[in-house]
Design a protein around this motif. Structure first.
Motif, PDB file in Angstrom:
ATOM      1  N   PHE A 762       0.880  -1.151  -0.019  1.00 49.95           N
ATOM      2  CA  PHE A 762      -0.079  -0.115   0.222  1.00 49.95           C
ATOM      3  C   PHE A 762       0.829   1.141   0.170  1.00 49.95           C
ATOM      4  CE2 PHE A 762      -2.887  -3.288   1.168  1.00 49.95           C
ATOM      5  CZ  PHE A 762      -4.013  -3.051   0.944  1.00 49.95           C
ATOM      6  N   TYR A 763       1.981   1.186   0.894  1.00 48.43           N
ATOM      7  CA  TYR A 763       2.789   2.431   0.970  1.00 48.43           C
ATOM      8  C   TYR A 763       3.376   2.891  -0.465  1.00 48.43           C
ATOM      9  CZ  TYR A 763       6.416   5.651   2.292  1.00 48.43           C
ATOM     10  OH  TYR A 763       7.239   6.692   2.380  1.00 48.43           O
ATOM     11  N   ALA A 764       3.849   1.510  -1.097  1.00 49.10           N
ATOM     12  CA  ALA A 764       4.503   1.608  -2.613  1.00 49.10           C
ATOM     13  C   ALA A 764       3.527   2.315  -3.431  1.00 49.10           C
ATOM     14  CB  ALA A 764       4.930   0.296  -3.024  1.00 49.10           C
ATOM     15  N   ASP A 765       2.117   2.111  -3.228  1.00 45.49           N
ATOM     16  CA  ASP A 765       1.136   2.793  -4.027  1.00 45.49           C
ATOM     17  C   ASP A 765       0.564   4.111  -3.599  1.00 45.49           C
ATOM     18  OD1 ASP A 765      -0.611   2.678  -6.399  1.00 45.49           O
ATOM     19  OD2 ASP A 765      -1.117   0.524  -5.979  1.00 45.49           O
ATOM     20  N   GLY A 766       1.369   4.674  -2.741  1.00 49.52           N
ATOM     21  CA  GLY A 766       1.003   6.023  -2.353  1.00 49.52           C
ATOM     22  C   GLY A 766      -0.004   6.359  -1.465  1.00 49.52           C
ATOM     23  N   VAL A 767      -0.176   5.182  -0.351  1.00 47.18           N
ATOM     24  CA  VAL A 767      -1.078   5.427   0.758  1.00 47.18           C
ATOM     25  C   VAL A 767      -0.557   5.380   1.944  1.00 47.18           C
ATOM     26  CG1 VAL A 767      -2.864   4.068   1.766  1.00 47.18           C
ATOM     27  CG2 VAL A 767      -2.749   3.917  -0.510  1.00 47.18           C
ATOM     28  N   GLY A 838      18.817   1.335  -2.845  1.00 46.69           N
ATOM     29  CA  GLY A 838      17.521   2.084  -2.170  1.00 46.69           C
ATOM     30  C   GLY A 838      16.214   1.475  -3.321  1.00 46.69           C
ATOM     31  N   THR A 839      16.060   0.143  -3.586  1.00 50.96           N
ATOM     32  CA  THR A 839      14.892  -0.358  -3.999  1.00 50.96           C
ATOM     33  C   THR A 839      13.929  -1.191  -3.235  1.00 50.96           C
ATOM     34  OG1 THR A 839      16.122  -2.181  -4.848  1.00 50.96           O
ATOM     35  CG2 THR A 839      15.942  -0.288  -6.293  1.00 50.96           C
ATOM     36  N   VAL A 840      12.718  -1.112  -3.512  1.00 51.48           N
ATOM     37  CA  VAL A 840      11.844  -2.032  -2.981  1.00 51.48           C
ATOM     38  C   VAL A 840      11.395  -2.796  -3.792  1.00 51.48           C
ATOM     39  CG1 VAL A 840       9.765  -1.850  -1.213  1.00 51.48           C
ATOM     40  CG2 VAL A 840      11.335  -0.066  -1.221  1.00 51.48           C
ATOM     41  N   PRO A 841      11.703  -4.188  -3.667  1.00 51.56           N
ATOM     42  CA  PRO A 841      11.246  -5.286  -4.726  1.00 51.56           C
ATOM     43  C   PRO A 841       9.814  -5.696  -4.501  1.00 51.56           C
ATOM     44  CG  PRO A 841      13.320  -5.827  -3.717  1.00 51.56           C
ATOM     45  CD  PRO A 841      12.811  -4.858  -2.845  1.00 51.56           C
ATOM     46  N   ARG A 850       7.459 -12.809 -16.387  1.00 51.84           N
ATOM     47  CA  ARG A 850       8.764 -12.490 -17.211  1.00 51.84           C
ATOM     48  C   ARG A 850       9.956 -12.486 -16.029  1.00 51.84           C
ATOM     49  NH1 ARG A 850       8.318  -6.655 -19.389  1.00 51.84           N
ATOM     50  NH2 ARG A 850       6.691  -6.604 -17.795  1.00 51.84           N
ATOM     51  N   PRO A 851      11.210 -13.013 -16.472  1.00 51.61           N
ATOM     52  CA  PRO A 851      12.361 -12.687 -15.571  1.00 51.61           C
ATOM     53  C   PRO A 851      12.559 -11.529 -15.085  1.00 51.61           C
ATOM     54  CG  PRO A 851      13.031 -13.637 -17.758  1.00 51.61           C
ATOM     55  CD  PRO A 851      11.548 -13.631 -17.945  1.00 51.61           C
ATOM     56  N   GLY A 852      13.264 -11.342 -13.887  1.00 55.78           N
ATOM     57  CA  GLY A 852      13.512  -9.749 -13.643  1.00 55.78           C
ATOM     58  C   GLY A 852      13.113  -9.702 -12.324  1.00 55.78           C
ATOM     59  N   VAL A 853      13.523  -8.571 -11.511  1.00 56.19           N
ATOM     60  CA  VAL A 853      12.792  -7.854 -10.349  1.00 56.19           C
ATOM     61  C   VAL A 853      11.867  -6.773 -10.633  1.00 56.19           C
ATOM     62  CG1 VAL A 853      13.536  -7.098  -8.203  1.00 56.19           C
ATOM     63  CG2 VAL A 853      14.766  -9.208  -9.068  1.00 56.19           C
ATOM     64  N   LEU A 854      10.544  -6.967 -10.440  1.00 58.64           N
ATOM     65  CA  LEU A 854       9.874  -5.991 -10.384  1.00 58.64           C
ATOM     66  C   LEU A 854      10.040  -4.910  -9.224  1.00 58.64           C
ATOM     67  CD1 LEU A 854       7.190  -4.626 -12.003  1.00 58.64           C
ATOM     68  CD2 LEU A 854       5.883  -5.909 -10.266  1.00 58.64           C
ATOM     69  N   LEU A 855       9.944  -3.632  -9.648  1.00 56.94           N
ATOM     70  CA  LEU A 855      10.085  -2.862  -8.270  1.00 56.94           C
ATOM     71  C   LEU A 855       8.849  -2.030  -7.785  1.00 56.94           C
ATOM     72  CD1 LEU A 855      13.183  -0.719  -9.681  1.00 56.94           C
ATOM     73  CD2 LEU A 855      13.267  -2.898  -8.484  1.00 56.94           C
TER      74      LEU A 855
END
Length: 926
Positions: A762-767, A838-841, A850-855
């Protein structure tokens, strides 16, 4: 009897060791009673055969001998001007022998378990006269005379010996019936705290450390726990006043509540929240319940009765009903009788006497309203943490039962369905199984391996690989170990075989890191390998025995992760020859994942106020746990129900209690409130992420005013609660502090909205978010996280706090101001353990797989933010290394250095974007 008669003193002479020693035997007034007084009220269903042992002026605090035949107590009777210690045989109350010196004032006597000594506190070394009473012209206070010291003596009072020797208050001493150690109260360190010492006064240890008063403590029958009364300072002003009063040898008791702890003072928790004066607690014989005295229920605060309560704060029950005072209860050693002090049947004003009653096991009345919330709380915890819930792992029957239970709870509470298609259920897909498909095969030197000789790793990629086989030790490259198993090994284009686990001499953290198959696969890929074979073929010195082979692990969901190449574990018999070289392998891996529908349980409380506002407040908790164990269990190798009572049956139970309270106050709500019980949190915030990606019931994420998350709130100790996320909105600190004070909780505030729980999505989505947490403990992620260790009263208290804060956020005229928090800089003497972006996976990953790390987000002013990375970017390469999983990302960060420049590659809106980054410093978690 006239006053002159009452002052009659009979001198009894005892012969001891050939010498004469005097003891006073003070005659009591003849029995009499006030007209209309009673020995027993019909509502006192637990008390039978109530009999009065004394008939004096002030007799109280009577405690049993170990054989249950005698009582020792304090009394003030003519001609005494202040309390002295007496002893009485229970069946012969006609004479009471004074066993203190007759000088000064005494208090709090006790028998040693051996029956050969007694214990009491006395001021007699400072003078024969009674100490001067405190000045109460400025309010009610208790005296705490610094002249009190603790003494032992023979059973007849002879040969008193001093155990404490200082200028502090030392009193209120009681004894462990197992070893004779002494629990007492002292202000020797500047505050009134509990201490424990050996029976001879040695090895003094302080047990409590909170400003205010802690005293009147007792051991449980097995001495594993202690119970006491406390009037603790809630504000700096109260603490300052208490300290000043103590310099004048006084305390202002104020509100006294009951606390319990382990016998060493650990795991201290408040049991009562009654708001009055509750004191003189004593354990029931089984140690699971407490009897105490309280003026709870009397608006004037004058009527004191005996009450009982479970040690978790549930099932409050009134025991006595007679007018006046009932207090100082203590069970006999066999648990069959209760002694207590009382004003019942008094012959005159202020007369208190000692009574004994048979204890009867009678059906108690229903719980009092003040503990009903704690009882509902623990009922929910017990259901969710029951063995039959199977640890509430995804895909289990137990979690389906839990979801149905919560759905029924919300329906019963009157919430409206807020899930999919008019139901309480919000669906999402979750991987719950993985299997090896029919196309899977492994050939060594052209010959197919038997199915019993290999298993596919859950970390494997599907696909084909073939080539020559080359050995690379344990597959470890670690500068700090001065080890590189790939030194001199040309792995490019080859199939590498490595030893399972790790070499000897590594610590636990190194074993977990370098024994992880994800790591071994990543390192093999870094060296150009096309596939990885793993064999339990340890390096063993010639003089050591080779350990037995570990079983081949099964395919498990909790270790899934595409390692970017085929990974096969081979039996020792089939795999050991591979280390000699000169052979080939051919692999075809067909991994097939099974998924199931999982459920968030979601209800809505519609706003009932006339001046409604747009927006909603969300309260959430996750109800899933680890099932029978797995990769994230901290009891490795144990397949057993992981009950998850604290994690997170407690948060779910508090969520249900907050829902009940908010429904009762819906007329105050200006915005709707959503109650959401999330699933899949333990697998990587699956349910909360699904909620934020596809909000149920027509919600938009922009509608959300705040999200309050409850995770592990069942172990409240010392009333200390962590409230994290307060920096996620500029207004939180002004709201949280006063709310915690109203709830009587000491809240530690701090942190942004990120962290290992559902509020992160939720915080990552601006809440703006808050995260409530009572702290880690030794049962975390183990089967031992069971319901019997839950602090029910504390959990209910936290539910009340969350209700208060939800109302505060809901009723604001303006929305909370979301605050994106900067990455915290390193502080203090902190050892770096790699680099940071400083990323939040987003641990769920992209919906298309898909392969990779979504932020899920980037921290303001962190390296990723400065490089131009955004929420929603898919990180696929960094520093020239491909990133397929979060494991790859972690290993790359461990290998680069802070300050190093590199290029990051992200996929964004169908485009590939290259971004220059400068790594920052990561900190080892403390």
């Amino acid at each position: 009897m006239t006053l002159a008669q009452r002052k009659l003193v009979v001198l009894a002479i005892f012969v001891a060791c050939g010498e004469l020693s005097g003891r006073l035997l003070l005659a009591e007034p003849a029995p009499s009673a006030t007209p209309g007084a009673t020995l027993h009220d019909a509502r006192e269903v637990h008390l039978g055969h109530v009999r009065q042992l004394t008939h004096g002026i002030e007799n109280a605090e009577a405690y049993w001998s170990a054989d249950g035949k005698q009582l020792i107590f304090q009394s003030m009777r003519p001609p005494l001007e202040c309390d002295q210690i007496f002893k009485v045989t229970v069946g012969h109350p006609e004479h009471q022998i004074m066993v203190s010196t007759g000088k000064g004032r005494t208090t709090c006597s006790y028998f040693f378990p051996d029956g050969k000594h007694i214990l009491y506190a006395s001021t007699h070394l400072s003078g024969a006269a009674c100490p001067t009473p405190p000045d109460r012209s400025h309010g009610y206070v208790w005296p705490v005379y610094n002249s009190y010291e603790i003494f032992t003596a023979n059973p007849d009072g002879s040969n008193p010996r001093r155990l404490t020797d200082n200028s502090a208050y030392d009193a209120e001493a009681t004894i462990c019936p197992r070893d004779g150690s002494i629990l007492f109260t002292s202000d020797r360190d500047g505050d009134l705290e509990l201490y424990r010492m050996d029976h001879d006064g040695k090895n003094v240890k302080r047990l409590t450390h909170t400003p205010g008063y802690d005293g009147g403590g007792f051991f449980s029958a097995d001495c594993s726990k202690i119970v006491w009364r406390a009037a603790r300072a809630k504000t700096p002003e109260e603490a300052a006043e208490a300290k000043q009063l103590l310099t004048d040898e006084k305390i202002r008791p104020g509100q006294l509540e009951i606390y319990v702890a382990n016998a060493d003072g650990s795991d201290a928790r408040q049991v009562t929240y009654l708001g009055g004066a509750s004191f003189a607690p004593y354990f029931f014989p089984d140690g699971k319940r407490i009897i105490f005295s309280s003026n709870y229920g009397d608006p004037q605060g004058r009527e004191f009765d005996l009450w009982a309560i479970d040690i978790d704060g549930t099932h409050l029950e009134r025991i006595t009903y007679t007018a006046g005072f009932d207090g100082f209860p203590m069970f006999s050693p066999d648990g069959r009788r209760l002694v207590f002090g009382s004003n019942r049947n008094q012959a005159g004003p202020h007369q208190t006497d000692i009574y004994v009653a048979d204890w009867l096991d009678a059906a108690p009345p229903s719980g009092a309203p003040e503990t009903a919330s704690a009882e509902r709380f623990i009922e929910d915890v017990r259901y969710l943490a029951d063995d039959r819930r199977e640890g509430r792992g995804l895909g289990s029957k137990g979690i389906e039962q839990a979801s149905t239970y919560l759905e029924d709870r919300l329906r019963t509470l009157g919430l409206e369905p807020a899930g999919d298609q008019g139901t309480f259920r919000n669906a999402f897909r979750a991987v719950t199984g993985v299997a090896s498909g029919p196309a899977t095969r492994v050939l060594l030197a052209g010959k197919s391996l038997a199915a019993s000789d290999f298993v596919i790793s859950s970390a494997s990629a599907s696909g084909r690989a073939s080539g020559s086989v080359i050995a690379a030790g344990y597959g470890v490259t670690a500068l700090e170990l001065k080890r590189d198993d790939y030194a001199g090994v040309d792995a490019k284009g080859k199939i590498v075989v490595v030893r399972r686990f790790t070499p000897d001499g590594l610590d636990e953290d190194q074993e977990r890191r370098y024994g992880d198959l994800h790591y071994k696969a990543w390192n093999a890929r870094e060296h150009g390998a096309v596939a990885l074979l793993v064999v339990d073929n340890p390096e063993v010195a010639a003089d050591k025995k080779v350990p037995d082979e570990a079983p081949l692990p099964g395919l498990r969901v909790d270790t899934l992760g595409d390692g970017g190449l085929p990974i096969v574990l081979v039996s020792r018999a089939a795999g050991t020859p591979l280390f000699a070289g000169g052979t080939t392998a051919e692999l075809e891996i067909d991994l097939q994942q099974q998924s199931t529908t999982a459920w968030n349980i979601v209800g809505r409380i519609p706003a009932g106020a006339a001046d409604k506002l747009p927006g909603v407040v969300v309260l959430g908790a996750h109800y899933d746990h680890l099932g029978m164990g797995g990769e994230t269990s901290l009891a490795p190798g144990i397949e057993a129900v992981h009950h998850g009572a604290d994690d997170n049956a407690s948060g779910t139970a508090a969520l249900m209690e907050a829902a009940r309270a908010l429904m009762a106050r819906r007329g105050e709500l200006r915005r709707d409130v959503i109650i959401a019980a999330f699933s899949g949190e333990e697998e990587g915030l699956l349910g909360s992420t699904a909620f934020t990606r596809h909000p149920p019931a027509g919600l938009q994420m922009t509608d959300l005013v705040a999200m309050l998350n409850l995770d592990m709130v069942g172990r409240l100790r010392e009333n200390r609660l962590s409230v994290l996320g307060v920096d996620s909105a500029t207004e939180w600190r002004d709201l949280v502090g006063p709310a915690c004070a109203r709830a009587g909780l000491e809240c530690t505030q701090g942190g942004d909205g990120y962290g290992p729980s559902d509020q992160t999505a939720f915080y990552a989505d601006g809440v703006p978010v808050l995260f409530f947490f009572t702290g880690a403990h030794g049962d975390y992620h183990k089967p031992s996280d069971t319901a019997d260790k839950i602090n029910s009263a504390g959990g209910a208290r936290i539910a009340a706090l969350v209700t208060d804060l939800a109302l505060a956020a809901d009723r604001r005229d303006t929305r909370l101001a979301y605050h994106a928090v900067q990455a915290p800089p390193p502080s203090g003497d902190v050892r770096s353990f790699g680099a940071s972006l400083g990323t939040v996976p987003d641990y769920v990953g992209p919906e298309d797989g898909r392969p990779g790390v979504l932020l899920a987000g980037v921290r303001p002013d962190g390296p990723a933010d400065k490089a131009g990375m955004r929420r929603g970017d898919l990180l696929v390469e960094i520093a020239g290394r491909p990133i397929r999983t979060i494991y790859d990302f972690m290993y790359v960060l461990r290998g680069v250095k802070p300050g190093q420049a590199a290029t990051a590659v992200v996929e964004r809106d169908g485009r590939t974007v290259e971004l220059p980054v400068l790594f920052g410093t990561a900190r080892r978690p403390q």
